[in-house]
Design a protein around this motif. Structure first.
Motif, PDB file in Angstrom:
ATOM      1  N   LEU A  87      76.735  57.046  26.444  1.00  0.00           N
ATOM      2  CA  LEU A  87      77.861  57.738  27.060  1.00  0.00           C
ATOM      3  C   LEU A  87      77.316  58.888  27.885  1.00  0.00           C
ATOM      4  CD1 LEU A  87      80.881  58.290  27.451  1.00  0.00           C
ATOM      5  CD2 LEU A  87      80.833  59.640  25.346  1.00  0.00           C
ATOM      6  N   ILE A  88      77.558  58.824  29.191  1.00  0.00           N
ATOM      7  CA  ILE A  88      77.095  59.878  30.099  1.00  0.00           C
ATOM      8  C   ILE A  88      78.296  60.729  30.475  1.00  0.00           C
ATOM      9  CG2 ILE A  88      75.916  60.379  32.278  1.00  0.00           C
ATOM     10  CD1 ILE A  88      74.744  57.530  32.137  1.00  0.00           C
ATOM     11  N   LEU A  89      78.137  62.037  30.364  1.00  0.00           N
ATOM     12  CA  LEU A  89      79.203  62.979  30.683  1.00  0.00           C
ATOM     13  C   LEU A  89      78.726  63.946  31.762  1.00  0.00           C
ATOM     14  CD1 LEU A  89      80.262  63.807  27.014  1.00  0.00           C
ATOM     15  CD2 LEU A  89      81.426  62.239  28.570  1.00  0.00           C
ATOM     16  N   MET A  99      73.690  53.380  39.908  1.00  0.00           N
ATOM     17  CA  MET A  99      72.247  53.377  40.158  1.00  0.00           C
ATOM     18  C   MET A  99      71.491  52.841  38.943  1.00  0.00           C
ATOM     19  SD  MET A  99      69.679  56.479  41.352  1.00  0.00           S
ATOM     20  CE  MET A  99      70.011  56.329  43.117  1.00  0.00           C
ATOM     21  N   LEU A 100      71.898  53.234  37.747  1.00  0.00           N
ATOM     22  CA  LEU A 100      71.227  52.750  36.539  1.00  0.00           C
ATOM     23  C   LEU A 100      71.318  51.229  36.430  1.00  0.00           C
ATOM     24  CD1 LEU A 100      72.361  55.399  33.881  1.00  0.00           C
ATOM     25  CD2 LEU A 100      70.019  55.018  34.677  1.00  0.00           C
ATOM     26  N   VAL A 101      72.502  50.690  36.680  1.00  0.00           N
ATOM     27  CA  VAL A 101      72.693  49.242  36.583  1.00  0.00           C
ATOM     28  C   VAL A 101      71.911  48.516  37.671  1.00  0.00           C
ATOM     29  CG1 VAL A 101      74.395  47.385  36.766  1.00  0.00           C
ATOM     30  CG2 VAL A 101      74.948  49.449  35.476  1.00  0.00           C
ATOM     31  N   LYS A 102      71.894  49.106  38.868  1.00  0.00           N
ATOM     32  CA  LYS A 102      71.194  48.468  39.990  1.00  0.00           C
ATOM     33  C   LYS A 102      69.676  48.516  39.800  1.00  0.00           C
ATOM     34  CE  LYS A 102      70.967  46.653  44.168  1.00  0.00           C
ATOM     35  NZ  LYS A 102      71.280  47.452  45.364  1.00  0.00           N
ATOM     36  N   GLU A 103      69.166  49.654  39.324  1.00  0.00           N
ATOM     37  CA  GLU A 103      67.730  49.828  39.178  1.00  0.00           C
ATOM     38  C   GLU A 103      67.178  49.164  37.912  1.00  0.00           C
ATOM     39  OE1 GLU A 103      65.801  51.195  41.469  1.00  0.00           O
ATOM     40  OE2 GLU A 103      67.519  51.665  42.759  1.00  0.00           O
ATOM     41  N   GLY A 234      71.023  68.507  36.611  1.00  0.00           N
ATOM     42  CA  GLY A 234      71.610  67.919  37.806  1.00  0.00           C
ATOM     43  C   GLY A 234      70.707  68.076  39.018  1.00  0.00           C
ATOM     44  N   GLY A 235      70.861  67.161  39.945  1.00  0.00           N
ATOM     45  CA  GLY A 235      70.044  67.162  41.160  1.00  0.00           C
ATOM     46  C   GLY A 235      70.209  65.843  41.874  1.00  0.00           C
ATOM     47  N   ALA A 236      69.150  65.367  42.496  1.00  0.00           N
ATOM     48  CA  ALA A 236      69.196  64.069  43.164  1.00  0.00           C
ATOM     49  C   ALA A 236      69.486  62.969  42.143  1.00  0.00           C
ATOM     50  CB  ALA A 236      67.873  63.802  43.868  1.00  0.00           C
ATOM     51  N   LEU A 237      70.230  61.947  42.571  1.00  0.00           N
ATOM     52  CA  LEU A 237      70.607  60.873  41.647  1.00  0.00           C
ATOM     53  C   LEU A 237      69.394  60.192  41.031  1.00  0.00           C
ATOM     54  CD1 LEU A 237      73.582  59.088  43.479  1.00  0.00           C
ATOM     55  CD2 LEU A 237      73.664  60.840  41.713  1.00  0.00           C
ATOM     56  N   SER A 238      68.356  59.999  41.828  1.00  0.00           N
ATOM     57  CA  SER A 238      67.156  59.335  41.318  1.00  0.00           C
ATOM     58  C   SER A 238      66.513  60.143  40.200  1.00  0.00           C
ATOM     59  CB  SER A 238      66.149  59.127  42.449  1.00  0.00           C
ATOM     60  OG  SER A 238      65.808  60.368  43.055  1.00  0.00           O
ATOM     61  N   SER A 239      66.518  61.468  40.343  1.00  0.00           N
ATOM     62  CA  SER A 239      65.955  62.347  39.316  1.00  0.00           C
ATOM     63  C   SER A 239      66.794  62.290  38.041  1.00  0.00           C
ATOM     64  CB  SER A 239      65.892  63.785  39.829  1.00  0.00           C
ATOM     65  OG  SER A 239      65.506  64.680  38.804  1.00  0.00           O
ATOM     66  N   ILE A 240      68.113  62.294  38.189  1.00  0.00           N
ATOM     67  CA  ILE A 240      69.013  62.225  37.031  1.00  0.00           C
ATOM     68  C   ILE A 240      68.792  60.922  36.271  1.00  0.00           C
ATOM     69  CG2 ILE A 240      71.422  62.032  36.326  1.00  0.00           C
ATOM     70  CD1 ILE A 240      72.136  63.908  38.631  1.00  0.00           C
ATOM     71  N   CYS A 241      68.717  59.808  37.010  1.00  0.00           N
ATOM     72  CA  CYS A 241      68.542  58.499  36.370  1.00  0.00           C
ATOM     73  C   CYS A 241      67.201  58.401  35.649  1.00  0.00           C
ATOM     74  CB  CYS A 241      68.670  57.392  37.411  1.00  0.00           C
ATOM     75  SG  CYS A 241      70.365  57.171  38.001  1.00  0.00           S
TER      76      CYS A 241
END
Length: 263
Positions: A87-89, A99-103, A234-241
């Motif tokens: 669960l991500i909040l 992005m998680l599902v795609k990567e 928080g930051g760039a989506l790639s960093s978060i993932c």
């Protein structure tokens, strides 16, 4: 433990005492006991261990009930043979999940929502009977997260990305599902507004939307932080993932302890 005892003791004394002289007297007694205990601690290995415990807050203990009178709690070990749901909040959730599902398609799967055309009473009955975890009202139907759909994903050896409100975490616990709860913490609304991604954030984040998301995230952290397994910056989506995947791997390999029932 020592620190927590005196903290709670001092709070109860502060409520009971009416005169300032009594308050000062209680403060002096507490100061004396602290010095006494500190002196005892300083000369042994046990003393060093106790000093280390001073930095531990009971707030860091998962699922600890605020009504507990002591920081000790009976727990039991849970063997997680299948991937735990996640669960991500926090802000920009949909983009992060996409992005998680795609990567990592073999590692993360979105939890499918069951479309149900039923009455509100029937849906709430399903929640009470521990068949449904959460639901969202749509025009003419409900989008429902069911226990069966979560288990279906985990049985495929995949982490189920949940789409539920944080207040539904307790319902998961009641059916012996213990999710990895990850909170995305941004510094401010401006940082959210500045995020861009040509694939997963095609629409520009408006100032109003970023402010709303930041304020909502602050409320979630204040009310539900006791359930957080990890916090990512928080930051760039790639960093978060990347941070999320690291946290999920670490938590999946850890031994899971939950509060034990009464003797």
């Amino acid at each position: 433990m020592d620190q927590e005892f005196y903290r709670r003791h001092s709070m109860s004394e502060a409520k009971d005492e009416n005169s300032s002289s009594k308050t000062l007297s209680a403060a002096a007694r507490r100061s004396f006991f602290r010095r006494k205990h500190k002196h005892k601690r300083s000369g042994s290995k046990d003393g060093k261990d106790l000093l280390a415990l001073d930095t531990i807050s009971t707030d860091s203990i998962p699922f600890l009930d605020d009504s507990a009178s002591l920081a000790y709690q009976r727990v039991q070990k849970v063997d997680c043979t299948s991937p735990r749901p996640v669960l991500i909040l926090g802000p920009l959730l949909d983009a992060v999940k996409d992005m998680l599902v795609k990567e990592s398609p073999g590692k993360f799967c979105r939890c499918p929502l069951e479309v149900m055309k039923a009455s509100q009473q029937a849906i709430e009955r399903g929640v009470k009977d521990c068949l449904f975890i959460d639901y969202k009202r749509r025009s003419g139907h409900f989008d429902v997260t069911t226990v069966a759909s979560i288990k279906e994903i985990t049985e495929k050896d995949c982490h189920c990305l949940l789409d539920i409100a944080p207040h539904a975490i307790e319902r998961l616990h009641s059916v012996h599902i213990y999710p990895i709860v990850i909170f995305i913490r941004y510094k401010n609304a401006k940082q959210i507004k500045g995020q861009k991604d040509p694939i997963f954030l095609r629409d520009k984040v408006t100032q109003k939307h970023s402010k709303e998301q930041f304020e909502t995230a602050q409320k979630i952290e204040q009310e539900y932080s006791k359930y957080f397994t990890g916090i990512v910056q928080g930051g760039a989506l790639s960093s978060i993932c990347t941070q999320i995947m690291t946290t999920v791997d670490q938590e999946q390999n850890k031994v899971l302890w939950i509060p034990a029932g009464p003797l």
